[in-house]
Scaffold this motif. Structure first.
Motif, PDB file in Angstrom:
ATOM      1  N   TYR A 103      32.967  40.960  43.169  1.00 32.99           N
ATOM      2  CA  TYR A 103      32.407  39.649  42.845  1.00 32.99           C
ATOM      3  C   TYR A 103      31.156  39.799  41.982  1.00 32.99           C
ATOM      4  CZ  TYR A 103      30.906  34.799  43.450  1.00 32.99           C
ATOM      5  OH  TYR A 103      30.524  33.496  43.235  1.00 32.99           O
ATOM      6  N   SER A 104      30.341  40.774  42.290  1.00 33.63           N
ATOM      7  CA  SER A 104      29.156  41.038  41.479  1.00 33.63           C
ATOM      8  C   SER A 104      29.557  41.401  40.046  1.00 33.63           C
ATOM      9  CB  SER A 104      28.347  42.176  42.112  1.00 33.63           C
ATOM     10  OG  SER A 104      27.249  42.498  41.307  1.00 33.63           O
ATOM     11  N   PHE A 105      30.605  42.211  39.897  1.00 30.65           N
ATOM     12  CA  PHE A 105      31.126  42.556  38.579  1.00 30.65           C
ATOM     13  C   PHE A 105      31.607  41.301  37.850  1.00 30.65           C
ATOM     14  CE2 PHE A 105      35.055  43.557  36.175  1.00 30.65           C
ATOM     15  CZ  PHE A 105      34.462  44.193  35.087  1.00 30.65           C
ATOM     16  N   PHE A 106      32.297  40.442  38.565  1.00 30.07           N
ATOM     17  CA  PHE A 106      32.762  39.186  37.972  1.00 30.07           C
ATOM     18  C   PHE A 106      31.584  38.359  37.463  1.00 30.07           C
ATOM     19  CE2 PHE A 106      33.400  34.614  38.593  1.00 30.07           C
ATOM     20  CZ  PHE A 106      34.400  34.379  37.665  1.00 30.07           C
ATOM     21  N   LEU A 107      30.566  38.170  38.312  1.00 23.14           N
ATOM     22  CA  LEU A 107      29.432  37.337  37.938  1.00 23.14           C
ATOM     23  C   LEU A 107      28.653  37.909  36.756  1.00 23.14           C
ATOM     24  CD1 LEU A 107      28.039  36.329  41.452  1.00 23.14           C
ATOM     25  CD2 LEU A 107      29.336  34.886  39.846  1.00 23.14           C
ATOM     26  N   SER A 108      28.469  39.212  36.746  1.00 21.93           N
ATOM     27  CA  SER A 108      27.633  39.813  35.707  1.00 21.93           C
ATOM     28  C   SER A 108      28.371  40.121  34.416  1.00 21.93           C
ATOM     29  CB  SER A 108      26.985  41.098  36.236  1.00 21.93           C
ATOM     30  OG  SER A 108      27.979  42.065  36.486  1.00 21.93           O
ATOM     31  N   THR A 109      29.670  40.387  34.488  1.00 20.54           N
ATOM     32  CA  THR A 109      30.383  40.884  33.309  1.00 20.54           C
ATOM     33  C   THR A 109      31.509  39.979  32.843  1.00 20.54           C
ATOM     34  OG1 THR A 109      29.884  43.110  34.074  1.00 20.54           O
ATOM     35  CG2 THR A 109      31.574  42.900  32.386  1.00 20.54           C
ATOM     36  N   ILE A 124      35.473  29.699  39.412  1.00 21.57           N
ATOM     37  CA  ILE A 124      35.228  30.498  40.618  1.00 21.57           C
ATOM     38  C   ILE A 124      33.747  30.408  40.935  1.00 21.57           C
ATOM     39  CG2 ILE A 124      35.267  32.816  41.607  1.00 21.57           C
ATOM     40  CD1 ILE A 124      37.660  33.400  39.770  1.00 21.57           C
ATOM     41  N   THR A 125      33.451  29.885  42.120  1.00 22.82           N
ATOM     42  CA  THR A 125      32.048  29.672  42.488  1.00 22.82           C
ATOM     43  C   THR A 125      31.650  30.381  43.776  1.00 22.82           C
ATOM     44  OG1 THR A 125      32.638  27.650  43.674  1.00 22.82           O
ATOM     45  CG2 THR A 125      32.000  27.415  41.340  1.00 22.82           C
ATOM     46  N   SER A 126      32.591  31.165  44.345  1.00 21.34           N
ATOM     47  CA  SER A 126      32.249  31.822  45.602  1.00 21.34           C
ATOM     48  C   SER A 126      33.008  33.137  45.746  1.00 21.34           C
ATOM     49  CB  SER A 126      32.590  30.923  46.793  1.00 21.34           C
ATOM     50  OG  SER A 126      33.994  30.816  46.936  1.00 21.34           O
ATOM     51  N   LEU A 127      32.500  33.971  46.589  1.00 23.38           N
ATOM     52  CA  LEU A 127      33.172  35.232  46.929  1.00 23.38           C
ATOM     53  C   LEU A 127      34.570  34.948  47.458  1.00 23.38           C
ATOM     54  CD1 LEU A 127      32.976  38.364  47.484  1.00 23.38           C
ATOM     55  CD2 LEU A 127      32.170  37.737  49.765  1.00 23.38           C
ATOM     56  N   TYR A 128      34.689  33.943  48.292  1.00 21.40           N
ATOM     57  CA  TYR A 128      35.984  33.588  48.871  1.00 21.40           C
ATOM     58  C   TYR A 128      37.010  33.256  47.788  1.00 21.40           C
ATOM     59  CZ  TYR A 128      39.556  31.048  51.429  1.00 21.40           C
ATOM     60  OH  TYR A 128      40.758  30.624  51.931  1.00 21.40           O
ATOM     61  N   GLU A 129      36.625  32.433  46.817  1.00 15.99           N
ATOM     62  CA  GLU A 129      37.549  32.095  45.726  1.00 15.99           C
ATOM     63  C   GLU A 129      37.906  33.329  44.906  1.00 15.99           C
ATOM     64  OE1 GLU A 129      36.085  27.520  44.843  1.00 15.99           O
ATOM     65  OE2 GLU A 129      35.139  29.183  43.768  1.00 15.99           O
ATOM     66  N   HIS A 130      36.940  34.163  44.666  1.00 17.87           N
ATOM     67  CA  HIS A 130      37.170  35.367  43.857  1.00 17.87           C
ATOM     68  C   HIS A 130      38.072  36.365  44.573  1.00 17.87           C
ATOM     69  CE1 HIS A 130      36.091  39.317  42.082  1.00 17.87           C
ATOM     70  NE2 HIS A 130      36.262  38.607  40.979  1.00 17.87           N
ATOM     71  N   ASN A 131      38.016  36.391  45.886  1.00 23.37           N
ATOM     72  CA  ASN A 131      38.837  37.341  46.653  1.00 23.37           C
ATOM     73  C   ASN A 131      40.327  37.201  46.367  1.00 23.37           C
ATOM     74  OD1 ASN A 131      36.750  38.682  47.863  1.00 23.37           O
ATOM     75  ND2 ASN A 131      36.868  37.567  49.787  1.00 23.37           N
ATOM     76  N   LEU A 132      40.756  36.035  45.919  1.00 23.69           N
ATOM     77  CA  LEU A 132      42.171  35.836  45.595  1.00 23.69           C
ATOM     78  C   LEU A 132      42.634  36.764  44.472  1.00 23.69           C
ATOM     79  CD1 LEU A 132      42.298  31.930  45.672  1.00 23.69           C
ATOM     80  CD2 LEU A 132      43.077  33.524  47.452  1.00 23.69           C
ATOM     81  N   TYR A 133      41.715  37.279  43.665  1.00 18.40           N
ATOM     82  CA  TYR A 133      42.056  38.084  42.498  1.00 18.40           C
ATOM     83  C   TYR A 133      41.890  39.591  42.707  1.00 18.40           C
ATOM     84  CZ  TYR A 133      41.919  33.507  40.401  1.00 18.40           C
ATOM     85  OH  TYR A 133      42.165  32.187  40.122  1.00 18.40           O
TER      86      TYR A 133
END
Length: 195
Positions: A103-109, A124-133
């Protein structure tokens, strides 16, 4: 090629050669985060192999050399068992480390580049939403030195396999893998780590 000799270890049971991914056994990894799938647990460094010249000169050799990967008299199998059992015992924290790192990689990169990468994309606004990927495991491997390596396909980003490893229980960050090898990940802002 010859088949492996009978290699049996109390925890792993019978060791088999999967060819391209190296050695494994009937022990599999699963966790509800990854759905109902079960994943083979590979043992030792899969990048160690006989060269084509060696194989041509020694046609009876195994595809992967036994001693550099499993240790003399397969002594590393006990170490691999202890490392993997510790990983499983602490899997909730290890998976949380992994989710947070992705998730940190998603947010920063990734997120800052979304408008230039895609015409449409999910919000995607949360760790939970990002976990799907980040649920598509490609490979789980236990290596010498108390190392567990996990390679995953990042479903949000159609690119290479991403990997992370835990050394003595501590996560080492992300890296890209191209063709089975680590790549220079500076274009994505990733910090490659050393084996």
């Amino acid at each position: 090629m010859l088949t492996l000799p009978d290699i049996v270890q109390p925890y792993w049971g019978k060791i088999v050669d999967s060819r391209g991914n190296g050695f494994t056994s009937s022990v599999q990894f699963s966790h509800p985060f990854f759905g109902t799938r079960k994943f083979s647990v590979y043992l030792g460094d899969s990048d160690i192999s006989h060269t084509p010249v060696y194989i041509a000169a020694h046609p009876g050799s195994y595809y992967k050399p036994l001693e550099p990967i499993l240790g003399p008299d397969y002594c590393l199998l006990d170490e691999f068992a202890a490392t993997y059992q510790d990983f499983v015992l602490h899997r909730e924290q290890r998976l949380l480390d992994y989710q947070e790192e992705m998730y940190s990689f998603f947010l920063s990169t990734i997120k800052p580049r979304l408008p230039e990468m895609y015409e449409t994309y999910p919000t995607i606004t949360s760790l939970y939403e990002h976990n799907l990927y980040v649920r598509n495991v490609a490979n789980l491997r236990v290596k010498e030195g108390d190392v567990v390596e996990m390679l995953v396909y990042y479903d949000f980003y159609p690119g290479p396999v991403f990997g992370t490893e835990w050394v003595k229980g501590e996560m080492r960050g992300l890296r890209e893998r191209h063709g089975g090898r680590d790549s220079d990940s500076t274009s994505f802002g990733l910090v490659p780590y050393n084996h």
